[in-house]
Motif scaffolding. Structure first.
Motif, PDB file in Angstrom:
ATOM      1  N   LEU B 111     -24.762 118.543  14.828  1.00 27.73           N
ATOM      2  CA  LEU B 111     -25.033 119.132  15.789  1.00 27.73           C
ATOM      3  C   LEU B 111     -23.577 120.225  16.394  1.00 27.73           C
ATOM      4  O   LEU B 111     -24.131 122.025  16.464  1.00 27.73           O
ATOM      5  CB  LEU B 111     -25.255 118.976  17.662  1.00 27.73           C
ATOM      6  CG  LEU B 111     -26.088 119.921  18.223  1.00 27.73           C
ATOM      7  CD1 LEU B 111     -27.379 120.227  18.212  1.00 27.73           C
ATOM      8  CD2 LEU B 111     -26.291 118.094  19.353  1.00 27.73           C
ATOM      9  N   ILE B 112     -22.002 119.965  16.274  1.00 27.24           N
ATOM     10  CA  ILE B 112     -21.308 120.870  16.362  1.00 27.24           C
ATOM     11  C   ILE B 112     -21.052 121.690  15.684  1.00 27.24           C
ATOM     12  O   ILE B 112     -21.110 122.976  15.664  1.00 27.24           O
ATOM     13  CB  ILE B 112     -20.597 119.615  16.355  1.00 27.24           C
ATOM     14  CG1 ILE B 112     -20.426 118.789  18.169  1.00 27.24           C
ATOM     15  CG2 ILE B 112     -18.830 120.824  16.683  1.00 27.24           C
ATOM     16  CD1 ILE B 112     -18.957 118.366  17.816  1.00 27.24           C
ATOM     17  N   MET B 113     -21.340 121.443  14.196  1.00 30.53           N
ATOM     18  CA  MET B 113     -21.530 122.695  13.205  1.00 30.53           C
ATOM     19  C   MET B 113     -22.273 123.953  12.899  1.00 30.53           C
ATOM     20  O   MET B 113     -22.072 123.954  12.414  1.00 30.53           O
ATOM     21  CB  MET B 113     -21.380 121.834  11.489  1.00 30.53           C
ATOM     22  CG  MET B 113     -20.090 120.656  11.044  1.00 30.53           C
ATOM     23  SD  MET B 113     -18.818 121.676  11.450  1.00 30.53           S
ATOM     24  CE  MET B 113     -19.017 122.539   9.203  1.00 30.53           C
ATOM     25  N   ASN B 114     -23.547 123.250  13.939  1.00 31.18           N
ATOM     26  CA  ASN B 114     -24.554 123.762  13.259  1.00 31.18           C
ATOM     27  C   ASN B 114     -24.796 124.627  14.958  1.00 31.18           C
ATOM     28  O   ASN B 114     -25.634 125.997  15.426  1.00 31.18           O
ATOM     29  CB  ASN B 114     -25.195 123.777  13.095  1.00 31.18           C
ATOM     30  CG  ASN B 114     -25.146 123.044  11.814  1.00 31.18           C
ATOM     31  OD1 ASN B 114     -25.678 124.269  10.646  1.00 31.18           O
ATOM     32  ND2 ASN B 114     -25.253 121.518  11.024  1.00 31.18           N
ATOM     33  N   THR B 115     -24.374 124.866  16.029  1.00 32.12           N
ATOM     34  CA  THR B 115     -24.959 124.817  17.386  1.00 32.12           C
ATOM     35  C   THR B 115     -23.401 125.166  18.225  1.00 32.12           C
ATOM     36  O   THR B 115     -22.742 124.317  18.267  1.00 32.12           O
ATOM     37  CB  THR B 115     -25.960 123.887  17.984  1.00 32.12           C
ATOM     38  OG1 THR B 115     -26.590 123.711  17.150  1.00 32.12           O
ATOM     39  CG2 THR B 115     -26.855 124.447  19.272  1.00 32.12           C
ATOM     40  N   ALA B 116     -24.054 126.065  18.958  1.00 31.29           N
ATOM     41  CA  ALA B 116     -22.964 126.324  20.256  1.00 31.29           C
ATOM     42  C   ALA B 116     -22.958 126.124  21.711  1.00 31.29           C
ATOM     43  O   ALA B 116     -24.194 126.654  21.969  1.00 31.29           O
ATOM     44  CB  ALA B 116     -22.623 128.357  20.141  1.00 31.29           C
ATOM     45  N   PHE B 117     -22.432 125.144  22.076  1.00 31.64           N
ATOM     46  CA  PHE B 117     -22.263 124.554  23.195  1.00 31.64           C
ATOM     47  C   PHE B 117     -21.684 123.948  24.186  1.00 31.64           C
ATOM     48  O   PHE B 117     -20.475 123.647  23.255  1.00 31.64           O
ATOM     49  CB  PHE B 117     -24.141 123.972  23.593  1.00 31.64           C
ATOM     50  CG  PHE B 117     -23.924 122.784  22.016  1.00 31.64           C
ATOM     51  CD1 PHE B 117     -23.252 121.054  22.423  1.00 31.64           C
ATOM     52  CD2 PHE B 117     -24.006 122.371  21.258  1.00 31.64           C
ATOM     53  CE1 PHE B 117     -22.955 120.282  22.335  1.00 31.64           C
ATOM     54  CE2 PHE B 117     -23.374 120.959  19.906  1.00 31.64           C
ATOM     55  CZ  PHE B 117     -22.697 120.000  20.604  1.00 31.64           C
ATOM     56  N   PRO B 118     -21.514 123.708  24.730  1.00 30.99           N
ATOM     57  CA  PRO B 118     -20.229 123.180  25.958  1.00 30.99           C
ATOM     58  C   PRO B 118     -20.314 121.919  24.840  1.00 30.99           C
ATOM     59  O   PRO B 118     -21.021 120.578  25.299  1.00 30.99           O
ATOM     60  CB  PRO B 118     -20.337 123.009  27.127  1.00 30.99           C
ATOM     61  CG  PRO B 118     -21.644 124.027  27.233  1.00 30.99           C
ATOM     62  CD  PRO B 118     -22.811 124.247  26.368  1.00 30.99           C
ATOM     63  N   ARG B 119     -19.251 120.864  24.036  1.00 33.50           N
ATOM     64  CA  ARG B 119     -19.096 120.090  23.642  1.00 33.50           C
ATOM     65  C   ARG B 119     -18.404 118.655  24.982  1.00 33.50           C
ATOM     66  O   ARG B 119     -18.746 117.587  24.471  1.00 33.50           O
ATOM     67  CB  ARG B 119     -17.917 119.923  22.825  1.00 33.50           C
ATOM     68  CG  ARG B 119     -17.705 121.384  21.736  1.00 33.50           C
ATOM     69  CD  ARG B 119     -18.779 121.913  20.601  1.00 33.50           C
ATOM     70  NE  ARG B 119     -18.631 122.038  19.536  1.00 33.50           N
ATOM     71  CZ  ARG B 119     -19.920 123.457  19.805  1.00 33.50           C
ATOM     72  NH1 ARG B 119     -20.920 122.788  19.727  1.00 33.50           N
ATOM     73  NH2 ARG B 119     -19.337 124.053  18.521  1.00 33.50           N
TER      74      ARG B 119
END
Ligand SMILES: Nc1ncnc2c1ncn2[C@@H]1O[C@H](COP(=O)(O)OP(=O)(O)OP(=O)(O)O)[C@@H](O)[C@H]1O
Ligand SMILES: [Mg+2]
Lengths: 273, 275
Positions: B111-119
């Protein structure tokens, strides 16, 4: 290439000016620094304390790239494996910060690069669609209203409620593409979601992409399927080792790329849709 | 739709614009709810037996420890058992928050590699899951309390702010450890030992009143010490907690939370490259 009236559309109220700027990239570079040891651990760090310099591998994934993408255009991105295509897409969608340079994005990007769907393989396809969509900033009701369309387009049937670890790679790709194609953002980036589907689904997704072409949307398509790229894009960018080799008319760039690869006549390269 | 312009520039260590970050986080609050629910569902905690296990596990554990104390000391009473259970349950809230949070970033790789969102949404979800696991045990504790015939008073309401402090502390710890785990993957292997040590060093198997003053001074460095002490005072003894220890636990919680959040936020843009 033909940049018509590049309007800085920051404060415009309604939809994008036709041919307005969607993405503007200047002097972009991206460098990955990774340690040689596979997993960064406390133990490994302790062991290397006395050893002086750290062993790192430096990869120059993107090298001084300048690029403008306008609304209404369909940009194809091609290049060999490891050319930096996915890295460039990640920078555009704000997932990885650039090492140098600047990226300006006007409008909402579907930051859900298709592969983000299915991040948790032990959950069902349905949960993953919801989680992927919510993480990308959609609201629950938006997903609710589109879920039918997504599951129908993917043709997964009952499998949508099965854990994603039971999916084949083609089924993964189907679901991923269906989500990406249903979200309808201003700027849609599709990275290689076309490659694993079967012929039927490829055809279908190709048609879907054609439907998605519109004056107030920018499409960026990363693919190794050269015939597809040639067919639907009105502009192609060829990357190699992080540098732009060529940019322009699809036929010309694809031809040059094929020549570069020296695969112009072999049969296997023509097998895409 | 209005056109917004987003600009991405080189990563500098330091905080992202906090206002924008919080707005992003708030607009994705449904993700946290959905993710926690999916996680609980996956661990079968939406079924009756799943919930039963959730309660039974710490209850059995407290039974075992009670037996242990009884054997070692030769005597025990119902207050002691209530103290043990109440503290163990609260400890599990923090322990679950830690163990759920530790891999929240590294396992969200795709998810982190493919989407920008507050981790930070990922460790927050871990704490929410821990909270949902805690709620049924709290209900069990109050049933137990009735059965043991312990006294009641309004002072027990102190339990509410203490619980909030515990949540803040658990959240801070989850955020901190999830970030550390990105850089040192083996912290996840050490974590069970860390949690175990915390368990034995905290006033769970013993009560604070039984401690020598010298040891008590030393326990200032255990973030859970005064928290569990206050919790036991309020919900077991139904008396007001010592304001000094309440303040101490609040300070601990705030410090851990602020430290962890600063650490996390200033590095999260680097995560996608590290995974
Ligand atoms: N997380 C990472 N850490 C270190 N290096 C990386 C990372 N991701 C990619 N790279 C390197 O960056 C370069 C570009 O990779 P990228 O994934 O952008 O290629 P690509 O053009 O998408 O290739 P493909 O066609 O195979 O998908 C490669 O040399 C790769 O080794
Ligand atoms: Mg790629």
């Amino acid at each position: 290439m033909i940049s018509l009236s590049v309007s800085k559309s920051n404060s415009q109220n309604s939809t994008h000016a036709k041919h307005g700027l969607a993405v503007s990239i200047s002097n972009l570079s991206l460098i990955y620094k990774t340690s040689i040891s596979k997993r960064p651990t406390f133990k490994a760090r302790l062991k290397s304390i006395g050893r002086g310099k750290k062993h790192t591998r430096v990869v120059n994934a993107i090298n001084n790239v300048n690029l403008e993408v306008h609304y209404g255009s369909v940009l194809g991105v091609i290049g060999s494996n490891g050319a930096g295509k996915s890295s460039l897409m990640r920078v555009i969608s704000g997932i990885i910060p650039p090492t140098q340079g600047k990226v300006e994005v006007h409008g909402s990007v579907s930051t859900l690069l298709a592969l983000g769907v299915g991040f948790n393989p032990s959950m069902t396809g349905r949960s993953n669609v919801y989680l992927g969509g919510l993480a990308a900033g959609m609201t629950r009701s938006e997903i609710d209203s589109r879920f039918e369309a997504i599951s129908e387009f993917s043709e997964l049937g009952d499998s949508i409620d099965a854990p994603m670890r039971t999916y084949s790679s083609g089924m993964y790709a189907r679901l991923a593409f269906s989500v990406a194609a249903t979200v309808e953002p201003d700027i849609l980036i599709i990275d290689e979601a076309l490659s694993t589907g079967d012929a039927h689904f490829k055809e279908k997704s190709l048609n879907r992409i054609k439907e998605l072409r519109s004056a107030d949307r920018a499409l960026i398509l990363v693919s190794h399927a050269l015939a597809t790229i040639e067919e639907i894009c009105n502009e192609v960018l060829w990357l190699d080792k992080g540098k732009i080799m060529m940019r322009g008319k699809p036929e010309e760039v694809v031809a040059a790329y094929k020549e570069f690869l020296n695969v112009g006549k072999s049969a296997s390269s023509n097998e895409d849709v | 739709m209005s056109t917004q312009v987003t600009i991405y520039e080189p990563f500098r260590a330091g905080l992202p614009p906090i206002g924008a970050y919080l707005r992003q986080l708030w607009s994705r609050r449904t993700f946290i709810a959905e993710f926690s629910r999916a996680e609980l569902r996956e661990q079968n905690f939406d079924s009756v037996f799943g919930q039963l296990w959730l309660v039974l596990n710490p209850l059995l554990l407290s039974g075992v420890y009670f037996l242990l104390i009884y054997i070692i000391r030769g005597s025990s009473d119902s207050t002691r058992y209530a103290h043990l259970t109440a503290c163990l349950f609260l400890f599990y809230l923090i322990g679950n928050s830690l163990s759920g949070g530790v891999k929240s970033i590294t396992s969200g790789q795709r998810l982190i590699m493919n989407t920008a969102f507050p981790r930070v949404m990922l460790p927050i979800s871990a704490t929410v899951v821990a909270l949902f696991k805690f709620i049924p045990t709290l209900a069990v504790f109050f049933v137990l309390r009735i059965a043991l015939g312990l006294p009641y008073s309004w002072q027990m309401l102190w339990g509410v702010p203490i619980l909030l402090i515990a949540l803040l502390m658990g959240l801070g710890m989850a955020i901190t450890i999830s970030c550390i785990n990105v850089y040192f993957r083996d912290i996840a292997n050490f974590l069970p030992y860390i949690i175990r040590s915390l368990l034995y060093l905290s006033p769970i198997l013993f009560e604070v009143s039984a401690l020598s003053p010298r040891l008590k001074k030393f326990e200032m460095f255990n973030p859970l010490f005064s928290l569990l002490d206050s919790w036991s005072k309020a919900v077991v003894h139904a008396s007001a907690p010592d304001m000094h220890s309440l303040l101490q636990s609040l300070i601990w919680a705030v410090v851990i939370f602020l430290f962890g959040t600063y650490f996390f936020l200033s590095r999260e843009r680097d995560f996608a490259v590290r995974l």
